[in-house]
Design a protein around this motif. Structure first.
Motif: not given
Lengths: 80, 161
Positions: A1, A25-26, A28-29, A64, A67
């Motif tokens: 992302m 990567t890894n 998301s928050t 969260s 993109e």
């Protein structure tokens, strides 16, 4: 992302730029992003506090990321 | 360096909201000197019994160390939003009639005005309390940062424990 980081105050000095495009990567928050930044830039750990904003509002660790989000790094504020 | 809008150098922004719940709120972040009289004039109201004005200025020393100048930086769109939230709380909690809330950005010399808050209420006690609440909360929530310049270096205020 892909996300964009924008920094102010001392956070700008730590990142050595006011704006940074990040491929994550890894992560998301916001909480995971905070851990990631503290790992990559250990000087963040020395700060009194570090907050984050997305869409011009403070966000909590469980927020969260999406993109192309623009995440603002907010070190301790000192207006007035 | 990316030239995105949110990173652009601070420029004068005027953001005045009129007639919110029959009251008046005036929020501004300025890179030019604050006009205290304009803040006072803004809150003047026929129903007011007292106008309280807080003026924050640049002090010549910090913990005994001589300060040469200050620089304020803001994340402008969010700073305006957060200042507006404070002004709305002041309206609600203290039944203020009008609030004017101006903050300066850029480089400031000793003695210059960094922030001015004017509040009018029907009775004076509420205006004193509201003004104190507004400046205390600004220092907690509004994304504005102060850098102090000393003879031997510069420091972002409050960054470290």
């Amino acid at each position: 992302m892909k996300i964009k980081i924008t920094a102010f105050g001392i956070a700008k000095d730590i990142l050595k730029t006011n704006s940074l495009a990040l491929e994550i990567t890894n992560v998301s928050t916001i909480g995971e992003l905070k851990d990631h930044l503290c790992q990559e830039y250990p000087d963040f750990k020395k700060l009194q506090k570090i907050s984050f904003a997305v869409n011009e509002e403070y966000q909590t660790d469980d927020f969260s990321l999406g993109e192309n989000d623009e995440v603002i790094v907010i070190p301790p504020v000192s207006g007035g | 360096m990316d030239g995105g809008d949110s990173c652009a150098p601070a420029k004068q922004v005027s953001f005045t909201i009129k007639k919110i719940k029959n009251t008046l709120i005036d929020i501004q972040i300025l890179d030019t000197p604050i006009d205290n009289e304009a803040c006072i004039d803004f809150v003047n109201h026929a129903e007011a019994g007292g106008n309280v004005v807080f003026v924050g200025t640049v002090r010549a020393q910090t913990k005994g160390k001589k300060v040469l100048k200050l620089e304020f930086e803001s994340y402008q769109p969010m700073a305006i939003k957060e200042m507006r939230k404070i002004a709305e709380q002041v309206m609600e909690k203290w039944n203020a009639l009008a609030v004017s809330f101006h903050h300066r950005v850029g480089v400031l010399d000793i003695g210059e005005v960094a922030v001015t808050i004017a509040v009018s209420t029907p009775h004076r006690k509420a205006a004193f309390e509201a003004c104190e609440y507004a400046i205390d909360t600004l220092k907690e929530t509004v994304p504005i940062w102060k850098k102090e310049f000393f003879e031997d270096g510069e420091v972002w205020v409050a960054a470290h424990p």
